[in-house]
Design a protein around this motif. Structure first.
Motif, short mmCIF file in Angstrom:
data_model
loop_
_atom_site.label_atom_id
_atom_site.label_comp_id
_atom_site.label_asym_id
_atom_site.label_seq_id
_atom_site.Cartn_x
_atom_site.Cartn_y
_atom_site.Cartn_z
N LYS A 1 8.87 0.07 8.95
CA LYS A 1 9.45 -0.67 7.83
C LYS A 1 10.64 -1.49 8.34
CE LYS A 1 12.04 3.46 6.57
NZ LYS A 1 12.32 4.51 5.59
N PRO A 2 10.84 -2.72 7.87
CA PRO A 2 10.39 -3.31 6.61
C PRO A 2 8.94 -3.78 6.57
CG PRO A 2 11.61 -4.95 7.86
CD PRO A 2 11.71 -3.66 8.63
N VAL B 1 6.31 -7.16 3.38
CA VAL B 1 7.58 -6.67 3.89
C VAL B 1 8.42 -6.13 2.74
CG1 VAL B 1 7.58 -8.17 5.91
CG2 VAL B 1 8.65 -8.97 3.80
N PRO C 1 15.31 -5.96 0.93
CA PRO C 1 16.57 -5.21 0.82
C PRO C 1 17.01 -5.10 -0.64
CG PRO C 1 16.99 -7.45 1.58
CD PRO C 1 15.49 -7.29 1.54
N GLU D 1 15.26 -6.98 -3.96
CA GLU D 1 14.06 -6.29 -4.43
C GLU D 1 13.80 -6.48 -5.93
OE1 GLU D 1 14.14 -1.96 -4.33
OE2 GLU D 1 16.33 -2.02 -4.18
N HIS E 1 14.37 -0.77 8.59
CA HIS E 1 14.73 -0.78 7.17
C HIS E 1 15.42 0.55 6.87
CE1 HIS E 1 14.19 -2.12 3.01
NE2 HIS E 1 13.61 -0.96 2.69
N HIS F 1 16.22 2.24 4.27
CA HIS F 1 16.01 2.88 2.98
C HIS F 1 14.67 3.61 2.95
CE1 HIS F 1 19.39 0.48 1.51
NE2 HIS F 1 18.83 -0.56 2.10
N THR G 1 13.39 0.39 -2.89
CA THR G 1 14.26 1.24 -2.08
C THR G 1 14.69 2.52 -2.79
OG1 THR G 1 16.32 0.17 -2.81
CG2 THR G 1 15.18 -0.80 -0.90
#
Length: 304
Positions: A51-52, A135, A138, A142, A255, A257, A268
């Motif tokens: 991830k992302p 993807v 953030p 989001e 990523h 999260h 997230t």
């Protein structure tokens, strides 16, 4: 999904001269097929590792399959569609009309919610091939507004054999309005040609997938396969084997999260997911009412 863990020593050890470019393959997969679409990665398997980057589909077949794509929703993610063979037409109220062929891109930042699926249609080619990548966005994006781009191949910058689809490579910036911290390149190598990718600082996640031909990475990666390299910062040297080879390669800062997953959404946290799914439901209700109207043509490429 056929995911095969790859032991660290599955690839021949590097020589001293090659040490700075040696990076082992950790996982490889041929995915699972759904007609013309093969899902190579999803958040429930390899997506949580890199991830992302969370979903990857390889699509290939008669161009007419695109006509069967239904309207469907997304939130919390962006999709980037890259054509590797053939062409498709695009039509969007905000972006106009045009043709996407090899190296052309559709970018769709779903953000807080969107319904789409009819913005792309059959072009002039009988067959089509390409990748669709999802993807994770953030927190600041989001649940943000929708952002779409349709970029013909002439708009995509090149660095040697690579087209810069997302991010910045060797000082060349993609025109796609993607979040910082990730690169995504489309690369074509002639048979026997080698190419070295040096990830930017902090890009610990690295993967690639081949659509045509085969690569030495240094272990062989065949058409239809996706591989993930071990985490790290090392470069990789890739070689087209016995024929011209087309592949995509991605690298990113991890990523930070956890992934909160819905049927069409990746967020997230659970609160952001609930907000996204509520927005999707509200947009879907408006879309259904719109299509009932006498002047609703039934052609709604993107509804937001």
């Amino acid at each position: 999904m056929n995911v095969q863990p790859q032991p660290y020593n599955a690839v021949a050890p590097a020589t001293a001269r090659e040490t700075d470019t040696y990076r082992a393959i950790s996982y490889r997969t041929t995915g699972s097929g759904h007609g013309a679409i093969v899902r190579l990665m999803s958040p429930g398997d390899l997506g949580h590792l890199i991830k992302p980057f969370v979903f990857l589909d390889l699509f290939e077949g008669e161009s007419s399959f695109i006509n069967g794509m239904p309207m469907h929703p997304h939130s919390g993610i962006a999709t980037v569609t890259v054509i590797t063979e053939g062409n498709l037409r695009f039509e969007d109220a905000d972006s106009g009309k045009g043709m996407i062929d090899y190296g052309g891109v559709e970018w769709m930042r779903a953000g807080g919610g969107v319904w789409h699926g009819k913005e792309m249609s059959v072009g002039t080619s009988k067959r089509i091939q390409g990748f669709q990548l999802w993807v994770a966005l953030p927190p600041a994006l989001e649940n943000a507004s929708v952002d779409s781009q349709y970029l013909e191949s002439s708009a995509m910058p090149e660095v040697g054999p690579a087209r810069v689809i997302l991010g910045t490579y060797q000082g060349v910036q993609s025109p796609v309005r993607a979040p910082a911290g990730m690169n995504y390149l489309l690369v074509t190598l002639r048979a026997g040609e080698s190419w070295r990718y040096v990830p930017p600082d902090g890009h610990e996640s690295l993967w690639l997938s081949v659509s045509r031909g085969s690569l030495g990475a240094p272990g062989v990666v065949m058409a239809g396969e996706m591989v993930i390299f071990e985490p790290g910062s090392g470069a990789v040297t890739l070689k087209a084997m016995h024929k011209d080879t087309v592949f995509v390669i991605g690298s990113a800062q991890p990523h930070p999260h956890e992934l909160a997953l819905g049927n069409y959404s990746v967020h997230t946290n659970p609160q952001a997911l609930r907000a996204g799914e509520a927005k999707i439901a509200e947009i879907g209700a408006r879309l259904r009412e719109y299509l009932k109207q006498p002047d609703g043509s039934g052609s709604v490429p993107v509804f937001k």
